[in-house]
Design a protein around this motif. Sequence first.
Motif, PDB file in Angstrom:
ATOM      1  N   GLN A 196       0.936   2.364   8.865  1.00 36.52           N
ATOM      2  CA  GLN A 196       0.062   1.410   8.184  1.00 36.52           C
ATOM      3  C   GLN A 196       0.290   1.366   6.683  1.00 36.52           C
ATOM      4  OE1 GLN A 196      -4.110   2.058   8.847  1.00 36.52           O
ATOM      5  NE2 GLN A 196      -4.714   0.114   7.919  1.00 36.52           N
ATOM      6  N   TRP A 197       0.527   2.511   6.054  1.00 27.59           N
ATOM      7  CA  TRP A 197       0.539   2.577   4.596  1.00 27.59           C
ATOM      8  C   TRP A 197       1.941   2.689   3.998  1.00 27.59           C
ATOM      9  CZ3 TRP A 197      -3.931   1.519   2.208  1.00 27.59           C
ATOM     10  CH2 TRP A 197      -5.087   1.584   2.985  1.00 27.59           C
ATOM     11  N   VAL A 198       2.974   2.551   4.826  1.00 28.13           N
ATOM     12  CA  VAL A 198       4.342   2.793   4.363  1.00 28.13           C
ATOM     13  C   VAL A 198       5.207   1.543   4.508  1.00 28.13           C
ATOM     14  CG1 VAL A 198       6.400   4.231   4.647  1.00 28.13           C
ATOM     15  CG2 VAL A 198       4.126   5.228   5.012  1.00 28.13           C
ATOM     16  N   PHE A 199       5.923   1.216   3.427  1.00 23.84           N
ATOM     17  CA  PHE A 199       6.872   0.110   3.409  1.00 23.84           C
ATOM     18  C   PHE A 199       8.206   0.634   2.874  1.00 23.84           C
ATOM     19  CE2 PHE A 199       2.593  -1.505   2.913  1.00 23.84           C
ATOM     20  CZ  PHE A 199       2.534  -2.557   3.798  1.00 23.84           C
ATOM     21  N   LYS A 200       9.235  -0.199   2.919  1.00 24.74           N
ATOM     22  CA  LYS A 200      10.558   0.256   2.511  1.00 24.74           C
ATOM     23  C   LYS A 200      11.383  -0.935   2.021  1.00 24.74           C
ATOM     24  CE  LYS A 200      13.675   1.633   5.663  1.00 24.74           C
ATOM     25  NZ  LYS A 200      15.016   1.112   5.286  1.00 24.74           N
ATOM     26  N   THR A 201      12.150  -0.729   0.920  1.00 22.79           N
ATOM     27  CA  THR A 201      12.949  -1.832   0.384  1.00 22.79           C
ATOM     28  C   THR A 201      14.449  -1.686   0.616  1.00 22.79           C
ATOM     29  OG1 THR A 201      12.983  -0.772  -1.804  1.00 22.79           O
ATOM     30  CG2 THR A 201      11.280  -2.435  -1.399  1.00 22.79           C
TER      31      THR A 201
ATOM     32  N   ALA B  94      -4.486  -8.833  -5.384  1.00 23.90           N
ATOM     33  CA  ALA B  94      -5.468  -7.897  -4.832  1.00 23.90           C
ATOM     34  C   ALA B  94      -6.109  -6.977  -5.854  1.00 23.90           C
ATOM     35  CB  ALA B  94      -4.782  -7.056  -3.746  1.00 23.90           C
ATOM     36  N   GLY B  95      -5.628  -6.995  -7.109  1.00 28.34           N
ATOM     37  CA  GLY B  95      -6.146  -6.020  -8.062  1.00 28.34           C
ATOM     38  C   GLY B  95      -5.619  -4.639  -7.740  1.00 28.34           C
ATOM     39  N   ASP B  96      -6.382  -3.598  -8.092  1.00 30.54           N
ATOM     40  CA  ASP B  96      -5.889  -2.232  -7.898  1.00 30.54           C
ATOM     41  C   ASP B  96      -6.528  -1.523  -6.718  1.00 30.54           C
ATOM     42  OD1 ASP B  96      -8.394  -1.866  -8.950  1.00 30.54           O
ATOM     43  OD2 ASP B  96      -7.750  -0.652 -10.674  1.00 30.54           O
ATOM     44  N   ASP B  97      -7.108  -2.278  -5.797  1.00 29.64           N
ATOM     45  CA  ASP B  97      -7.679  -1.678  -4.593  1.00 29.64           C
ATOM     46  C   ASP B  97      -6.559  -1.390  -3.596  1.00 29.64           C
ATOM     47  OD1 ASP B  97      -8.724  -2.203  -1.618  1.00 29.64           O
ATOM     48  OD2 ASP B  97     -10.382  -1.426  -2.821  1.00 29.64           O
ATOM     49  N   PRO B  98      -6.325  -0.116  -3.238  1.00 28.76           N
ATOM     50  CA  PRO B  98      -5.189   0.224  -2.362  1.00 28.76           C
ATOM     51  C   PRO B  98      -5.182  -0.503  -1.029  1.00 28.76           C
ATOM     52  CG  PRO B  98      -6.049   2.204  -3.408  1.00 28.76           C
ATOM     53  CD  PRO B  98      -7.019   1.100  -3.728  1.00 28.76           C
ATOM     54  N   THR B  99      -6.355  -0.659  -0.418  1.00 30.88           N
ATOM     55  CA  THR B  99      -6.412  -1.333   0.883  1.00 30.88           C
ATOM     56  C   THR B  99      -6.021  -2.802   0.756  1.00 30.88           C
ATOM     57  OG1 THR B  99      -8.156   0.162   1.656  1.00 30.88           O
ATOM     58  CG2 THR B  99      -7.894  -1.912   2.834  1.00 30.88           C
ATOM     59  N   LYS B 100      -6.529  -3.459  -0.282  1.00 32.69           N
ATOM     60  CA  LYS B 100      -6.187  -4.869  -0.482  1.00 32.69           C
ATOM     61  C   LYS B 100      -4.713  -5.024  -0.853  1.00 32.69           C
ATOM     62  CE  LYS B 100     -10.854  -6.310  -1.842  1.00 32.69           C
ATOM     63  NZ  LYS B 100     -11.688  -6.849  -2.945  1.00 32.69           N
ATOM     64  N   ILE B 101      -4.179  -4.071  -1.616  1.00 34.75           N
ATOM     65  CA  ILE B 101      -2.754  -4.115  -1.951  1.00 34.75           C
ATOM     66  C   ILE B 101      -1.921  -4.005  -0.679  1.00 34.75           C
ATOM     67  CG2 ILE B 101      -0.873  -2.827  -3.048  1.00 34.75           C
ATOM     68  CD1 ILE B 101      -2.861  -2.079  -5.270  1.00 34.75           C
ATOM     69  N   ARG B 102      -2.275  -3.045   0.178  1.00 34.72           N
ATOM     70  CA  ARG B 102      -1.549  -2.852   1.434  1.00 34.72           C
ATOM     71  C   ARG B 102      -1.551  -4.117   2.269  1.00 34.72           C
ATOM     72  NH1 ARG B 102      -0.732  -2.367   6.578  1.00 34.72           N
ATOM     73  NH2 ARG B 102      -2.358  -3.956   6.734  1.00 34.72           N
ATOM     74  N   ASP B 103      -2.739  -4.701   2.424  1.00 37.71           N
ATOM     75  CA  ASP B 103      -2.869  -5.906   3.241  1.00 37.71           C
ATOM     76  C   ASP B 103      -2.067  -7.069   2.657  1.00 37.71           C
ATOM     77  OD1 ASP B 103      -4.557  -4.438   4.831  1.00 37.71           O
ATOM     78  OD2 ASP B 103      -6.402  -5.363   4.096  1.00 37.71           O
ATOM     79  N   THR B 104      -2.079  -7.190   1.339  1.00 37.31           N
ATOM     80  CA  THR B 104      -1.365  -8.283   0.683  1.00 37.31           C
ATOM     81  C   THR B 104       0.144  -8.120   0.807  1.00 37.31           C
ATOM     82  OG1 THR B 104      -3.187  -8.525  -0.893  1.00 37.31           O
ATOM     83  CG2 THR B 104      -1.091  -9.550  -1.482  1.00 37.31           C
ATOM     84  N   ILE B 105       0.639  -6.897   0.640  1.00 40.77           N
ATOM     85  CA  ILE B 105       2.074  -6.655   0.824  1.00 40.77           C
ATOM     86  C   ILE B 105       2.503  -7.068   2.227  1.00 40.77           C
ATOM     87  CG2 ILE B 105       3.842  -4.861   1.046  1.00 40.77           C
ATOM     88  CD1 ILE B 105       2.423  -3.326  -1.187  1.00 40.77           C
TER      89      ILE B 105
END
Length: 392
Positions: A148-153, A338-349
């Motif tokens: 859920q919280w991990v992405f990769k470039t 999303a601002g600096d909210d980690p959950t909103k950042i995750r969802d937006t990514i």
Amino acid sequence: MKKAFGFLLSLCLAGALTACQSAATGGGKQAGNGNQEPIKIGAVFSASGGSSPLGKPEMDTVQMLVDKLNTAGGVKGRPIKLIAYDDKSDQNEAVLSIKKLMEQEKVAAVIGGTSSGNSLAMIPQAEKSKIPFISVAASKKIVQPVRQWVFKTAPSDDLVVRKVLEYLKAQNLTKVAWLNVDNAFGSSGYEEFQALAGQYGIEAVSKEVFEATVNDAKPMLTRVKKANPQAVIIWGTAQESAVVTKNVKELGIDVPVIESHGIATKKFVELSGDAANGVIFPAGKLLVVDQLPDQDPQKQLLADYKKGFEAKFGYEASTFGGHAWDAFQILIRAIQTAGDDPTKIRDTIERNTVGFAGTGGIFNLNANDHNGLTTQGLVMIEIRNGTWKIKP
């Protein structure tokens, strides 16, 4: 006395005016909605140690981008505060660093994990803290299964191996020797080769493993030579692969040498010397940006990144720094929404990174794919006289 008082009063008024101007402009960095609280972003790269040919350009890239963004006013008036650690190419240091960033510094997200082993070791902390982690390493295992919280470039090793196999098939090189470094990057590459080679009619007539600290691969390569392969595949990063590459030439193994994307740095050429000439490997398009057609959707951004990086740091930009560029841009795009909210950042990514042109290709992320790349972003490159050339 009156003159002295008047002088002091004029100084106070001037100071007050200066303070008002600074508050209005944010010191040239924080103009916007008036919220000047910095947004904290963490970074963990291998800027020193064995993985430094990859990690140093990653660290430099992110610092360059943060400075540029803050000079332009930050994100909606809020500056980015980068808290960056060098894990010294040590897995334990990487874990301690991401733990500190997430638990003590309370960052909104973390970029990093130069090597696959370090990234994989950092994942549990990201999942536990529920803070987005964007890895810049290669192993498919970083994002498969999807976390859920991990992405990769960086392009996953299954994509890169597939690119190599396509090339081998086109050249009718069906009997190969496979050599990989004994770490997460090397073993993951071999697993993908095993899984995919049969689809392309490719067979490994020799299989060897070498240490990341190898200083003499001749005994291993003597066995490889006896197997009489049509090509040799070396799957490692710059430092250790250079040793093996030089030994291949010294033993007179006169077949095509194909390597991993882990050598896509001039450090490999410096370490390998003349033995680097003729080596073929898959990589992103940054190294050969001047050879791309003008209609390529990545060409301009690649050229701009390369020019800016080299002007600032005085050494050649690499695809590894490009992975950090992609991670930072994807993160900032999310923060703008999303601002600096980690959950909103995750969802937006996950939901909004669609059709994004980065240095590694065109990213299309979704709930089932936290890498979002295809082989479109890769080219086969040959080293000729120490320079990069697209291999037809």
